[in-house]
Structure formats: structure tokens, C-alpha cells
Write a protein that holds these residues in place. Structure first.
Motif, PDB file in Angstrom:
ATOM      1  N   ASN A  17       0.820  -1.208   0.000  1.00 46.94           N
ATOM      2  CA  ASN A  17       0.000   0.000   0.000  1.00 46.94           C
ATOM      3  C   ASN A  17       0.859   1.266   0.000  1.00 46.94           C
ATOM      4  OD1 ASN A  17      -2.252  -1.604   0.015  1.00 46.94           O
ATOM      5  ND2 ASN A  17      -2.806  -1.181   2.134  1.00 46.94           N
ATOM      6  N   GLY A  18       1.928   1.251   0.783  1.00 44.73           N
ATOM      7  CA  GLY A  18       2.796   2.433   0.859  1.00 44.73           C
ATOM      8  C   GLY A  18       3.483   2.735  -0.458  1.00 44.73           C
ATOM      9  N   ALA A  19       4.042   1.715  -1.096  1.00 40.36           N
ATOM     10  CA  ALA A  19       4.697   1.908  -2.390  1.00 40.36           C
ATOM     11  C   ALA A  19       3.678   2.364  -3.431  1.00 40.36           C
ATOM     12  CB  ALA A  19       5.391   0.629  -2.839  1.00 40.36           C
ATOM     13  N   SER A  20       2.485   1.786  -3.381  1.00 34.45           N
ATOM     14  CA  SER A  20       1.439   2.152  -4.322  1.00 34.45           C
ATOM     15  C   SER A  20       0.995   3.604  -4.123  1.00 34.45           C
ATOM     16  CB  SER A  20       0.242   1.217  -4.164  1.00 34.45           C
ATOM     17  OG  SER A  20      -0.770   1.556  -5.071  1.00 34.45           O
ATOM     18  N   ARG A  21       0.844   4.008  -2.882  1.00 31.39           N
ATOM     19  CA  ARG A  21       0.413   5.385  -2.576  1.00 31.39           C
ATOM     20  C   ARG A  21       1.445   6.386  -3.109  1.00 31.39           C
ATOM     21  NH1 ARG A  21      -0.466   4.469   2.272  1.00 31.39           N
ATOM     22  NH2 ARG A  21       1.563   5.044   3.101  1.00 31.39           N
ATOM     23  N   LEU A  22       2.726   6.111  -2.903  1.00 33.36           N
ATOM     24  CA  LEU A  22       3.786   6.986  -3.393  1.00 33.36           C
ATOM     25  C   LEU A  22       3.801   7.008  -4.922  1.00 33.36           C
ATOM     26  CD1 LEU A  22       6.187   8.809  -2.794  1.00 33.36           C
ATOM     27  CD2 LEU A  22       7.610   6.760  -2.645  1.00 33.36           C
ATOM     28  N   PHE A  23       3.663   5.837  -5.546  1.00 35.45           N
ATOM     29  CA  PHE A  23       3.644   5.750  -7.002  1.00 35.45           C
ATOM     30  C   PHE A  23       2.478   6.557  -7.573  1.00 35.45           C
ATOM     31  CE2 PHE A  23       2.254   3.666 -10.948  1.00 35.45           C
ATOM     32  CZ  PHE A  23       3.406   3.823 -11.709  1.00 35.45           C
ATOM     33  N   MET A  24       1.286   6.389  -7.010  1.00 31.64           N
ATOM     34  CA  MET A  24       0.120   7.115  -7.509  1.00 31.64           C
ATOM     35  C   MET A  24       0.278   8.629  -7.330  1.00 31.64           C
ATOM     36  SD  MET A  24      -1.910   5.076  -9.017  1.00 31.64           S
ATOM     37  CE  MET A  24      -3.629   5.543  -9.036  1.00 31.64           C
ATOM     38  N   SER A  25       0.935   9.048  -6.263  1.00 33.62           N
ATOM     39  CA  SER A  25       1.210  10.479  -6.080  1.00 33.62           C
ATOM     40  C   SER A  25       2.129  10.978  -7.192  1.00 33.62           C
ATOM     41  CB  SER A  25       1.854  10.738  -4.720  1.00 33.62           C
ATOM     42  OG  SER A  25       0.948  10.453  -3.686  1.00 33.62           O
ATOM     43  N   GLN A  26       3.118  10.176  -7.544  1.00 39.63           N
ATOM     44  CA  GLN A  26       4.026  10.566  -8.618  1.00 39.63           C
ATOM     45  C   GLN A  26       3.322  10.545  -9.975  1.00 39.63           C
ATOM     46  OE1 GLN A  26       7.306   7.869  -7.804  1.00 39.63           O
ATOM     47  NE2 GLN A  26       8.475   9.584  -6.996  1.00 39.63           N
ATOM     48  N   VAL A  27       2.404   9.624 -10.171  1.00 40.06           N
ATOM     49  CA  VAL A  27       1.621   9.599 -11.413  1.00 40.06           C
ATOM     50  C   VAL A  27       0.927  10.945 -11.591  1.00 40.06           C
ATOM     51  CG1 VAL A  27      -0.426   8.610 -12.535  1.00 40.06           C
ATOM     52  CG2 VAL A  27       1.303   7.094 -11.542  1.00 40.06           C
ATOM     53  N   ARG A  28       0.307  11.445 -10.536  1.00 34.61           N
ATOM     54  CA  ARG A  28      -0.387  12.736 -10.612  1.00 34.61           C
ATOM     55  C   ARG A  28       0.586  13.874 -10.944  1.00 34.61           C
ATOM     56  NH1 ARG A  28      -3.129  10.112  -6.514  1.00 34.61           N
ATOM     57  NH2 ARG A  28      -1.922  11.075  -4.837  1.00 34.61           N
ATOM     58  N   VAL A  29       1.764  13.844 -10.350  1.00 32.06           N
ATOM     59  CA  VAL A  29       2.772  14.877 -10.614  1.00 32.06           C
ATOM     60  C   VAL A  29       3.161  14.880 -12.090  1.00 32.06           C
ATOM     61  CG1 VAL A  29       5.201  15.498 -10.212  1.00 32.06           C
ATOM     62  CG2 VAL A  29       3.711  14.961  -8.272  1.00 32.06           C
ATOM     63  N   TYR A  30       3.439  13.700 -12.640  1.00 23.41           N
ATOM     64  CA  TYR A  30       3.917  13.627 -14.024  1.00 23.41           C
ATOM     65  C   TYR A  30       2.789  13.817 -15.040  1.00 23.41           C
ATOM     66  CZ  TYR A  30       8.474  12.751 -12.202  1.00 23.41           C
ATOM     67  OH  TYR A  30       9.656  12.903 -11.541  1.00 23.41           O
ATOM     68  N   GLN A  31       1.555  13.498 -14.683  1.00 28.30           N
ATOM     69  CA  GLN A  31       0.425  13.837 -15.552  1.00 28.30           C
ATOM     70  C   GLN A  31       0.347  15.355 -15.693  1.00 28.30           C
ATOM     71  OE1 GLN A  31      -3.046  10.534 -15.145  1.00 28.30           O
ATOM     72  NE2 GLN A  31      -2.745  11.780 -13.324  1.00 28.30           N
ATOM     73  N   ALA A  32       0.490  16.052 -14.579  1.00 29.90           N
ATOM     74  CA  ALA A  32       0.440  17.512 -14.599  1.00 29.90           C
ATOM     75  C   ALA A  32       1.642  18.078 -15.357  1.00 29.90           C
ATOM     76  CB  ALA A  32       0.398  18.063 -13.173  1.00 29.90           C
ATOM     77  N   GLU A  33       2.809  17.526 -15.132  1.00 28.53           N
ATOM     78  CA  GLU A  33       4.031  18.007 -15.793  1.00 28.53           C
ATOM     79  C   GLU A  33       3.939  17.842 -17.306  1.00 28.53           C
ATOM     80  OE1 GLU A  33       7.677  19.842 -16.052  1.00 28.53           O
ATOM     81  OE2 GLU A  33       6.511  19.569 -14.208  1.00 28.53           O
ATOM     82  N   LEU A  34       3.422  16.704 -17.756  1.00 28.49           N
ATOM     83  CA  LEU A  34       3.341  16.413 -19.186  1.00 28.49           C
ATOM     84  C   LEU A  34       2.069  16.946 -19.832  1.00 28.49           C
ATOM     85  CD1 LEU A  34       4.552  12.703 -19.107  1.00 28.49           C
ATOM     86  CD2 LEU A  34       5.903  14.736 -19.726  1.00 28.49           C
TER      87      LEU A  34
END
Length: 142
Positions: A17-34
Motif C-alpha cells: 500500500n505504501g509503495a502504491s500510494r507513493l507511485f500514484m502520487s508521482q503519477v499525478r505529478v507527471y500527468q500535470a508536468e506532461l
């Protein structure tokens, strides 16, 4: 507990769950960046569906963005996320576009910033990122 990242009935990754939560947070960051959707759906009941067509576009854009960065800190911060995304892409059977935006058929670069790595060879950059992705794949249980 763990969560599942699936394409249809195929599980690509089953992180904690912890790794997934961090990954999903990064997904949101890179969606916004791109400025692009990732194709990685919301986590519902510990399951997330990935749309392979949308994900492929995101992977190619992310890889091109990462390749173009000339800021060492940005490159270092993004490398782990890019490697994890490459693992998922490979497991989903997505053929990754390793050529950066602006790459011409004659092998030259056109209107692209200098790369972040001190060795600007395309082959060296791609090989290093592929190696990082393969190493990370060992720790990304499917």
C-alpha cells in the motif's frame, strides 16, 4: 496489504500500500508536468486498471521529457519513476519509443536541449535507463 495494477486480467504489479500510494502520487505529478493522462486508473478496492493505449502515449511522452531534461536534480528525481513506468510498460507488452522528440532519421538531434548525462550518447543513456528498469523489475512483484 497490497494493491494491484492490471491490464485486463493480467496483473503487472502488486506493490504494498505504501509503495502504491507513493507511485500514484508521482503519477499525478507527471500527468500535470506532461499535460497528459497516464492511463492509470483510480485505485478502487485495491485494484487499478491501466488503459494500455493511453498508457503507451504517456510512457513515450515521459521518456522523451526525461531524455530532454538538462537539469541534473530533475533527472535524478525522475529516474526512479521513469524506471518503474518502464517496468509496467514492458509487462503490458508496450513497445517503448526510445528516440527523443526532435530525433531525425539521419541520427541527429534537432532543437533538443543538451541531455542531463555527461555522456550524451543516445545508446548510453537508453542502456543505462534500461538497466535501471531491469534492476527495479526484480523488486516489483507481479
Amino acid at each position: 496489504m497490497s494493491q494491484y495494477y492490471d491490464v485486463g486480467d493480467q496483473t503487472l504489479w502488486n506493490p504494498s500500500n505504501g509503495a502504491s500510494r507513493l507511485f500514484m502520487s508521482q503519477v499525478r505529478v507527471y500527468q500535470a508536468e506532461l499535460g497528459l493522462p497516464s492511463g492509470i486508473g483510480p485505485m478502487r478496492a485495491d485494484e487499478c486498471q491501466i488503459d494500455p493505449l493511453v498508457f503507451e502515449e504517456f510512457v513515450d511522452a515521459l521518456l522523451a521529457w526525461h531524455r530532454r531534461t538538462s537539469h541534473e536534480v530533475v533527472a535524478a528525481l525522475s529516474e526512479g519513476f521513469v524506471a518503474a513506468v518502464l517496468v509496467l510498460a514492458e509487462r503490458a507488452g508496450i513497445e517503448v519509443n526510445w528516440l527523443p522528440a526532435g530525433f531525425t532519421e539521419d541520427g541527429g538531434l534537432k532543437d533538443v536541449q543538451a541531455p542531463a548525462a555527461t555522456d550524451s550518447s543516445e545508446g548510453t543513456w537508453a542502456a543505462a535507463l534500461q538497466r535501471k528498469s531491469r534492476e527495479l523489475a526484480r523488486f516489483m512483484a507481479a
